[in-house]
Design a protein around this motif. Structure first.
Motif, PDB file in Angstrom:
ATOM      1  N   ALA A  57      18.139 -34.936  54.366  1.00  0.00           N
ATOM      2  CA  ALA A  57      17.006 -34.411  53.602  1.00  0.00           C
ATOM      3  C   ALA A  57      15.761 -35.279  53.715  1.00  0.00           C
ATOM      4  O   ALA A  57      14.638 -34.781  53.550  1.00  0.00           O
ATOM      5  CB  ALA A  57      17.391 -34.242  52.131  1.00  0.00           C
ATOM      6  N   VAL A  58      15.950 -36.588  53.977  1.00  0.00           N
ATOM      7  CA  VAL A  58      14.791 -37.485  54.102  1.00  0.00           C
ATOM      8  C   VAL A  58      14.768 -38.175  55.458  1.00  0.00           C
ATOM      9  O   VAL A  58      14.125 -39.197  55.647  1.00  0.00           O
ATOM     10  CB  VAL A  58      14.752 -38.518  52.951  1.00  0.00           C
ATOM     11  CG1 VAL A  58      14.439 -37.831  51.632  1.00  0.00           C
ATOM     12  CG2 VAL A  58      16.062 -39.301  52.858  1.00  0.00           C
ATOM     13  N   ARG A  59      15.490 -37.610  56.421  1.00  0.00           N
ATOM     14  CA  ARG A  59      15.471 -38.052  57.815  1.00  0.00           C
ATOM     15  C   ARG A  59      15.862 -39.526  57.997  1.00  0.00           C
ATOM     16  O   ARG A  59      15.274 -40.241  58.803  1.00  0.00           O
ATOM     17  CB  ARG A  59      14.102 -37.788  58.435  1.00  0.00           C
ATOM     18  CG  ARG A  59      13.731 -36.307  58.450  1.00  0.00           C
ATOM     19  CD  ARG A  59      12.384 -36.079  59.105  1.00  0.00           C
ATOM     20  NE  ARG A  59      12.055 -34.653  59.126  1.00  0.00           N
ATOM     21  CZ  ARG A  59      10.942 -34.155  59.646  1.00  0.00           C
ATOM     22  NH1 ARG A  59      10.040 -34.977  60.189  1.00  0.00           N
ATOM     23  NH2 ARG A  59      10.714 -32.855  59.621  1.00  0.00           N
ATOM     24  N   VAL A  60      16.846 -39.947  57.233  1.00  0.00           N
ATOM     25  CA  VAL A  60      17.398 -41.296  57.428  1.00  0.00           C
ATOM     26  C   VAL A  60      18.539 -41.214  58.427  1.00  0.00           C
ATOM     27  O   VAL A  60      19.434 -40.373  58.299  1.00  0.00           O
ATOM     28  CB  VAL A  60      17.894 -41.887  56.098  1.00  0.00           C
ATOM     29  CG1 VAL A  60      18.723 -43.152  56.338  1.00  0.00           C
ATOM     30  CG2 VAL A  60      16.722 -42.203  55.189  1.00  0.00           C
ATOM     31  N   ASP A  61      18.506 -42.074  59.422  1.00  0.00           N
ATOM     32  CA  ASP A  61      19.579 -42.200  60.407  1.00  0.00           C
ATOM     33  C   ASP A  61      19.548 -43.646  60.878  1.00  0.00           C
ATOM     34  O   ASP A  61      18.752 -44.008  61.746  1.00  0.00           O
ATOM     35  CB  ASP A  61      19.375 -41.237  61.567  1.00  0.00           C
ATOM     36  CG  ASP A  61      20.547 -41.222  62.536  1.00  0.00           C
ATOM     37  OD1 ASP A  61      21.446 -42.094  62.416  1.00  0.00           O
ATOM     38  OD2 ASP A  61      20.571 -40.353  63.434  1.00  0.00           O
ATOM     39  N   ASN A 104      11.782 -43.044  51.401  1.00  0.00           N
ATOM     40  CA  ASN A 104      11.763 -41.712  50.786  1.00  0.00           C
ATOM     41  C   ASN A 104      12.979 -41.429  49.918  1.00  0.00           C
ATOM     42  O   ASN A 104      13.239 -40.268  49.571  1.00  0.00           O
ATOM     43  CB  ASN A 104      11.665 -40.640  51.877  1.00  0.00           C
ATOM     44  CG  ASN A 104      10.280 -40.588  52.493  1.00  0.00           C
ATOM     45  OD1 ASN A 104       9.274 -40.556  51.786  1.00  0.00           O
ATOM     46  ND2 ASN A 104      10.226 -40.590  53.817  1.00  0.00           N
ATOM     47  N   LEU A 105      13.709 -42.465  49.526  1.00  0.00           N
ATOM     48  CA  LEU A 105      14.916 -42.248  48.720  1.00  0.00           C
ATOM     49  C   LEU A 105      14.596 -41.481  47.441  1.00  0.00           C
ATOM     50  O   LEU A 105      15.372 -40.629  46.999  1.00  0.00           O
ATOM     51  CB  LEU A 105      15.562 -43.595  48.379  1.00  0.00           C
ATOM     52  CG  LEU A 105      16.987 -43.532  47.821  1.00  0.00           C
ATOM     53  CD1 LEU A 105      17.965 -43.092  48.902  1.00  0.00           C
ATOM     54  CD2 LEU A 105      17.399 -44.890  47.240  1.00  0.00           C
ATOM     55  N   GLY A 106      13.451 -41.771  46.831  1.00  0.00           N
ATOM     56  CA  GLY A 106      13.083 -41.116  45.588  1.00  0.00           C
ATOM     57  C   GLY A 106      12.763 -39.640  45.720  1.00  0.00           C
ATOM     58  O   GLY A 106      12.615 -38.950  44.711  1.00  0.00           O
ATOM     59  N   ALA A 107      12.661 -39.144  46.938  1.00  0.00           N
ATOM     60  CA  ALA A 107      12.374 -37.723  47.159  1.00  0.00           C
ATOM     61  C   ALA A 107      13.642 -36.877  47.199  1.00  0.00           C
ATOM     62  O   ALA A 107      13.566 -35.648  47.288  1.00  0.00           O
ATOM     63  CB  ALA A 107      11.594 -37.537  48.456  1.00  0.00           C
ATOM     64  N   LEU A 108      14.806 -37.516  47.140  1.00  0.00           N
ATOM     65  CA  LEU A 108      16.056 -36.767  47.187  1.00  0.00           C
ATOM     66  C   LEU A 108      16.259 -35.937  45.931  1.00  0.00           C
ATOM     67  O   LEU A 108      15.668 -36.199  44.880  1.00  0.00           O
ATOM     68  CB  LEU A 108      17.233 -37.727  47.361  1.00  0.00           C
ATOM     69  CG  LEU A 108      17.338 -38.416  48.720  1.00  0.00           C
ATOM     70  CD1 LEU A 108      18.420 -39.483  48.696  1.00  0.00           C
ATOM     71  CD2 LEU A 108      17.636 -37.390  49.809  1.00  0.00           C
ATOM     72  N   ARG A 109      17.144 -34.940  46.050  1.00  0.00           N
ATOM     73  CA  ARG A 109      17.458 -34.079  44.921  1.00  0.00           C
ATOM     74  C   ARG A 109      18.965 -33.962  44.747  1.00  0.00           C
ATOM     75  O   ARG A 109      19.734 -34.202  45.678  1.00  0.00           O
ATOM     76  CB  ARG A 109      16.851 -32.688  45.134  1.00  0.00           C
ATOM     77  CG  ARG A 109      15.333 -32.677  45.184  1.00  0.00           C
ATOM     78  CD  ARG A 109      14.796 -31.264  45.306  1.00  0.00           C
ATOM     79  NE  ARG A 109      13.337 -31.241  45.279  1.00  0.00           N
ATOM     80  CZ  ARG A 109      12.621 -30.123  45.313  1.00  0.00           C
ATOM     81  NH1 ARG A 109      13.239 -28.938  45.384  1.00  0.00           N
ATOM     82  NH2 ARG A 109      11.302 -30.182  45.280  1.00  0.00           N
TER      83      ARG A 109
END
Length: 209
Positions: free
Chosen positions: A70-74, A131-136
């Motif tokens: 969801a926040v494009r972490v890889d 962008n961790l805080g943008a997760l839902r």
């Protein structure tokens, strides 16, 4: 990161100075913060946020990679030990795309609470968990393991805690399931002191492949 000790032993809180924001001033922008809607609701419990039932825990195996679509972490996951002062070491500040797992802690997917932490930014710009805080609630986190299996975790809540009021037992306590906490810096920002809080994503194991 600095350590704090409870009855359960070593726990860690990610600490960042926000060098990117300090250097860029108004040109920088604060990382996204979770809304109140993504916090736990009264009586929801650890899996009440997503409503997805937990699956059986896996055998212990170290994490090697984390993905949050969801926040494009890889990003690769490295092992973290302790610094000379007893605090938890941090991933290299010059590498913006790496997360860290405390090597003496619970492996993700194993029964208990696993901790993965990473920088929100560095001097060059946003880092792995910016962008961790943008997760839902309901978003997923995938953790590849050395045994070739991937644990799939479903997010139950994302909350923000001031350093002074960090709820250690709530974040690090175990409830009998395979739990995961992903932690970075956030909250209010001061050019003098850096970030003043932690963003914590709560998740539990809901699948494996």
């Amino acid at each position: 990161m600095t350590d704090r000790r409870t009855k359960g032993g070593l726990v860690a809180i990610a600490v960042c100075t926000g060098l990117w924001l300090i250097q860029n001033g108004a040109e920088g922008r604060n990382p996204p913060q979770p809304s109140v809607a993504e916090a736990f609701t009264a009586g929801s419990g650890h899996t009440g946020g997503s409503g997805v039932p937990p699956t059986d825990a896996l055998r212990p195996s170290e994490p090697v990679r984390i993905r949050i679509p969801a926040v494009r972490v890889d990003a690769p996951v490295m092992r973290l030990g302790l610094a000379r002062d007893g605090s938890l070491d941090v991933p290299p500040a010059g590498n913006r795309n790496v997360a860290g797992w405390y090597r003496d802690g619970t492996p993700p997917g194993t029964r208990g609470t696993a901790i993965i932490a990473g920088h929100v930014d560095n001097a060059q710009g946003p880092a792995v968990f910016y962008n961790l805080g943008a997760l839902r609630k309901g978003d997923t986190i995938e953790v590849d393991r050395q045994d070739g299996r991937t644990g799939v975790f479903t997010i139950d809540a994302i909350e923000v805690y001031d350093y002074e009021d960090f709820p250690e037992q709530r974040v690090y306590g175990a409830n009998g399931n395979a739990e995961l906490r992903v932690i970075t810096c956030g909250g209010a920002f001061s050019p003098k002191t850096g970030y003043r809080a932690n963003v914590v994503a709560y998740a539990h194991l809901t699948g494996a492949r």
